[in-house]
Design a protein around this motif. Structure first.
Motif, PDB file in Angstrom:
ATOM      1  N   HIS A 109       0.830  -1.209   0.000  1.00 24.98           N
ATOM      2  CA  HIS A 109       0.000   0.000   0.000  1.00 24.98           C
ATOM      3  C   HIS A 109       0.861   1.255   0.000  1.00 24.98           C
ATOM      4  CE1 HIS A 109      -2.804   3.071   1.241  1.00 24.98           C
ATOM      5  NE2 HIS A 109      -2.247   3.173   2.431  1.00 24.98           N
ATOM      6  N   LEU A 110       1.840   1.318   0.890  1.00 22.85           N
ATOM      7  CA  LEU A 110       2.657   2.524   0.997  1.00 22.85           C
ATOM      8  C   LEU A 110       3.616   2.665  -0.178  1.00 22.85           C
ATOM      9  CD1 LEU A 110       3.291   2.578   4.837  1.00 22.85           C
ATOM     10  CD2 LEU A 110       1.881   4.127   3.499  1.00 22.85           C
ATOM     11  N   GLU A 111       4.045   1.548  -0.752  1.00 21.35           N
ATOM     12  CA  GLU A 111       4.874   1.622  -1.952  1.00 21.35           C
ATOM     13  C   GLU A 111       4.046   2.168  -3.119  1.00 21.35           C
ATOM     14  OE1 GLU A 111       8.023   1.515  -4.533  1.00 21.35           O
ATOM     15  OE2 GLU A 111       7.986   1.360  -2.340  1.00 21.35           O
ATOM     16  N   PHE A 112       2.800   1.738  -3.201  1.00 25.65           N
ATOM     17  CA  PHE A 112       1.896   2.253  -4.235  1.00 25.65           C
ATOM     18  C   PHE A 112       1.695   3.757  -4.062  1.00 25.65           C
ATOM     19  CE2 PHE A 112      -2.455   3.471  -5.410  1.00 25.65           C
ATOM     20  CZ  PHE A 112      -2.440   3.164  -6.765  1.00 25.65           C
ATOM     21  N   VAL A 113       1.500   4.196  -2.819  1.00 28.83           N
ATOM     22  CA  VAL A 113       1.334   5.625  -2.551  1.00 28.83           C
ATOM     23  C   VAL A 113       2.588   6.391  -2.969  1.00 28.83           C
ATOM     24  CG1 VAL A 113       1.059   7.369  -0.744  1.00 28.83           C
ATOM     25  CG2 VAL A 113      -0.341   5.302  -0.702  1.00 28.83           C
ATOM     26  N   ALA A 114       3.764   5.856  -2.636  1.00 27.49           N
ATOM     27  CA  ALA A 114       5.020   6.526  -2.972  1.00 27.49           C
ATOM     28  C   ALA A 114       5.190   6.648  -4.482  1.00 27.49           C
ATOM     29  CB  ALA A 114       6.200   5.767  -2.360  1.00 27.49           C
ATOM     30  N   VAL A 115       4.903   5.565  -5.204  1.00 22.73           N
ATOM     31  CA  VAL A 115       5.033   5.582  -6.668  1.00 22.73           C
ATOM     32  C   VAL A 115       4.013   6.551  -7.274  1.00 22.73           C
ATOM     33  CG1 VAL A 115       4.736   4.210  -8.769  1.00 22.73           C
ATOM     34  CG2 VAL A 115       5.993   3.262  -6.829  1.00 22.73           C
ATOM     35  N   SER A 116       2.781   6.517  -6.778  1.00 22.21           N
ATOM     36  CA  SER A 116       1.738   7.407  -7.303  1.00 22.21           C
ATOM     37  C   SER A 116       2.085   8.859  -7.044  1.00 22.21           C
ATOM     38  CB  SER A 116       0.393   7.071  -6.658  1.00 22.21           C
ATOM     39  OG  SER A 116      -0.001   5.746  -6.959  1.00 22.21           O
ATOM     40  N   LEU A 117       2.658   9.135  -5.873  1.00 25.14           N
ATOM     41  CA  LEU A 117       3.057  10.503  -5.544  1.00 25.14           C
ATOM     42  C   LEU A 117       4.175  10.969  -6.463  1.00 25.14           C
ATOM     43  CD1 LEU A 117       2.845  12.972  -3.715  1.00 25.14           C
ATOM     44  CD2 LEU A 117       4.423  11.844  -2.129  1.00 25.14           C
ATOM     45  N   ARG A 118       5.144  10.094  -6.716  1.00 18.89           N
ATOM     46  CA  ARG A 118       6.249  10.456  -7.600  1.00 18.89           C
ATOM     47  C   ARG A 118       5.737  10.730  -9.014  1.00 18.89           C
ATOM     48  NH1 ARG A 118       9.239   6.643  -6.274  1.00 18.89           N
ATOM     49  NH2 ARG A 118       8.763   5.118  -7.899  1.00 18.89           N
ATOM     50  N   GLU A 119       4.824   9.891  -9.489  1.00 20.28           N
ATOM     51  CA  GLU A 119       4.274  10.094 -10.831  1.00 20.28           C
ATOM     52  C   GLU A 119       3.451  11.382 -10.901  1.00 20.28           C
ATOM     53  OE1 GLU A 119       2.104   6.533 -11.514  1.00 20.28           O
ATOM     54  OE2 GLU A 119       3.881   5.361 -12.112  1.00 20.28           O
ATOM     55  N   ALA A 120       2.705  11.680  -9.823  1.00 19.17           N
ATOM     56  CA  ALA A 120       1.918  12.911  -9.795  1.00 19.17           C
ATOM     57  C   ALA A 120       2.828  14.136  -9.813  1.00 19.17           C
ATOM     58  CB  ALA A 120       1.016  12.930  -8.564  1.00 19.17           C
ATOM     59  N   ASP A 121       3.928  14.072  -9.044  1.00 16.88           N
ATOM     60  CA  ASP A 121       4.884  15.186  -9.028  1.00 16.88           C
ATOM     61  C   ASP A 121       5.500  15.391 -10.409  1.00 16.88           C
ATOM     62  OD1 ASP A 121       4.537  15.922  -6.396  1.00 16.88           O
ATOM     63  OD2 ASP A 121       6.147  14.656  -5.634  1.00 16.88           O
ATOM     64  N   GLU A 122       5.854  14.285 -11.067  1.00 20.81           N
ATOM     65  CA  GLU A 122       6.445  14.381 -12.392  1.00 20.81           C
ATOM     66  C   GLU A 122       5.452  14.966 -13.392  1.00 20.81           C
ATOM     67  OE1 GLU A 122       7.628  10.395 -13.146  1.00 20.81           O
ATOM     68  OE2 GLU A 122       9.443  10.492 -11.899  1.00 20.81           O
ATOM     69  N   ASP A 123       4.182  14.583 -13.280  1.00 21.10           N
ATOM     70  CA  ASP A 123       3.157  15.098 -14.184  1.00 21.10           C
ATOM     71  C   ASP A 123       2.953  16.597 -13.968  1.00 21.10           C
ATOM     72  OD1 ASP A 123       1.025  14.654 -16.167  1.00 21.10           O
ATOM     73  OD2 ASP A 123      -0.299  15.187 -14.515  1.00 21.10           O
ATOM     74  N   LEU A 124       2.927  17.018 -12.700  1.00 21.34           N
ATOM     75  CA  LEU A 124       2.762  18.437 -12.400  1.00 21.34           C
ATOM     76  C   LEU A 124       3.949  19.244 -12.919  1.00 21.34           C
ATOM     77  CD1 LEU A 124       1.325  18.251  -8.764  1.00 21.34           C
ATOM     78  CD2 LEU A 124       0.109  19.006 -10.820  1.00 21.34           C
ATOM     79  N   ALA A 125       5.163  18.689 -12.758  1.00 19.62           N
ATOM     80  CA  ALA A 125       6.359  19.375 -13.237  1.00 19.62           C
ATOM     81  C   ALA A 125       6.347  19.485 -14.761  1.00 19.62           C
ATOM     82  CB  ALA A 125       7.615  18.640 -12.767  1.00 19.62           C
ATOM     83  N   ARG A 126       5.896  18.424 -15.431  1.00 15.86           N
ATOM     84  CA  ARG A 126       5.820  18.426 -16.893  1.00 15.86           C
ATOM     85  C   ARG A 126       4.826  19.483 -17.372  1.00 15.86           C
ATOM     86  NH1 ARG A 126       5.846  13.502 -17.307  1.00 15.86           N
ATOM     87  NH2 ARG A 126       3.612  13.122 -17.032  1.00 15.86           N
ATOM     88  N   LYS A 127       3.691  19.578 -16.715  1.00 18.64           N
ATOM     89  CA  LYS A 127       2.694  20.585 -17.087  1.00 18.64           C
ATOM     90  C   LYS A 127       3.215  21.991 -16.838  1.00 18.64           C
ATOM     91  CE  LYS A 127      -1.338  17.615 -16.341  1.00 18.64           C
ATOM     92  NZ  LYS A 127      -2.524  17.329 -15.484  1.00 18.64           N
ATOM     93  N   ALA A 128       3.973  22.148 -15.759  1.00 18.31           N
ATOM     94  CA  ALA A 128       4.530  23.475 -15.459  1.00 18.31           C
ATOM     95  C   ALA A 128       5.544  23.879 -16.523  1.00 18.31           C
ATOM     96  CB  ALA A 128       5.186  23.469 -14.078  1.00 18.31           C
ATOM     97  N   ARG A 129       6.365  22.919 -16.971  1.00 16.47           N
ATOM     98  CA  ARG A 129       7.332  23.216 -18.031  1.00 16.47           C
ATOM     99  C   ARG A 129       6.630  23.585 -19.320  1.00 16.47           C
ATOM    100  NH1 ARG A 129       9.860  18.591 -15.854  1.00 16.47           N
ATOM    101  NH2 ARG A 129       9.088  17.304 -17.593  1.00 16.47           N
ATOM    102  N   ALA A 130       5.575  22.836 -19.638  1.00 14.59           N
ATOM    103  CA  ALA A 130       4.822  23.123 -20.862  1.00 14.59           C
ATOM    104  C   ALA A 130       4.187  24.512 -20.798  1.00 14.59           C
ATOM    105  CB  ALA A 130       3.754  22.035 -21.070  1.00 14.59           C
ATOM    106  N   ALA A 131       3.671  24.857 -19.630  1.00 13.46           N
ATOM    107  CA  ALA A 131       3.044  26.167 -19.477  1.00 13.46           C
ATOM    108  C   ALA A 131       4.055  27.282 -19.644  1.00 13.46           C
ATOM    109  CB  ALA A 131       2.367  26.245 -18.109  1.00 13.46           C
ATOM    110  N   ARG A 132       5.242  27.079 -19.086  1.00 13.98           N
ATOM    111  CA  ARG A 132       6.283  28.103 -19.234  1.00 13.98           C
ATOM    112  C   ARG A 132       6.700  28.248 -20.691  1.00 13.98           C
ATOM    113  NH1 ARG A 132       8.267  25.715 -14.450  1.00 13.98           N
ATOM    114  NH2 ARG A 132       9.830  24.539 -15.650  1.00 13.98           N
TER     115      ARG A 132
END
Length: 252
Positions: free
Chosen positions: A224-247
């Motif tokens: 469960h906690l490994e899934f949360v960690a992986v999902s959080l990392r993927e969410a952070d990467e997605d947010l960073a990618r969107k921020a780069r695209a916006a810039r």
């Protein structure tokens, strides 16, 4: 957001007022769930959520004989001295949430394993009450409330471990866990169907504890906690990618 959390909060306050008005003491029994639902004009699902909230606040316990007023748990000044600054730190700098996840994996995995070995029927019922309160809240858009119920579920498991030190450490970190879980949910709830997966994982943890399977309880908690960690990392990467695209779009 649905109205259910507000209903549960109202019922929570009404039951707490009932305890005070009837001068109920630790160990005294409250009316049955059916009687409470009729008395308060509430649905059973909303009432169970309210009871789950009271359980995690250690105001009531759910036993085979019914709902009773709980014994208060003292909070040491040392625990408060540790928890308060950490909670503030995580609230101000969400990146520390990854550190919290590492600590959670160590503590919650051990708690689940010990709870499977040691939990009595009363403790298992307490865990189930917290799980049902959390499941009743699934599908809403309130990460704060969901995080609070999530932390309460894991705290009930720590209590069921019958390890006083482990339970006290988890209890002292309750606000820290709630803050960290909320920040995590606010990110990963953006992923489709993530809530369903988390709900299944929480149910699997309870099922392993209820079955007395210590190895499975530890394994599903870690998964469960490994899934949360992986999902959080993927969410952070997605947010960073969107921020780069916006810039980039802003510079064209």
């Amino acid at each position: 957001m649905t109205a259910r959390p507000r209903v549960a909060e109202r019922l929570e306050q009404q039951i707490e007022a009932l305890i005070r008005s009837d001068s109920l003491q630790p160990g005294d029994r409250l009316p049955s769930e059916r009687d409470l639902a009729q008395r308060l004009g509430a649905s059973r699902s909303s009432l169970r959520e309210a009871i789950g909230r009271l359980v995690h606040r250690n105001l009531v316990e759910v036993r085979q004989t019914g709902i009773v007023v709980a014994e208060p748990v003292p909070q040491s000044w040392a625990a408060e001295a540790i928890s308060a600054p950490l909670s503030a730190l995580v609230a101000a700098q969400p990146a520390y949430g990854r550190d919290v996840l590492e600590v959670r994996r160590a503590l919650e995995g051990a708690a689940a394993q010990l709870a499977a070995e040691r939990a009595d029927p009363v403790a298992r019922q307490q865990i189930l009450a917290c799980l049902e309160a959390m499941e009743a809240h699934d599908g809403t858009s309130d990460p704060s409330e969901q995080a609070h119920l999530d932390a309460a579920f894991h705290l009930a498991i720590a209590k069921a471990s019958n390890n006083a030190v482990l339970h006290q450490v988890m209890a002292s970190l309750f606000d820290l866990l709630s803050t960290s879980i909320q920040q995590t949910l606010e990110k990963i709830f953006l992923v489709p169907r993530i809530a369903d997966t988390l709900a299944r994982q929480h149910r699997a943890i309870y099922d392993a504890i209820a079955a007395g399977d210590a190895d499975a309880a530890r394994a599903v908690s870690d998964t469960h906690l490994e899934f949360v960690a992986v999902s959080l990392r993927e969410a952070d990467e997605d947010l960073a990618r969107k921020a780069r695209a916006a810039r980039m779009l802003g510079n064209t």
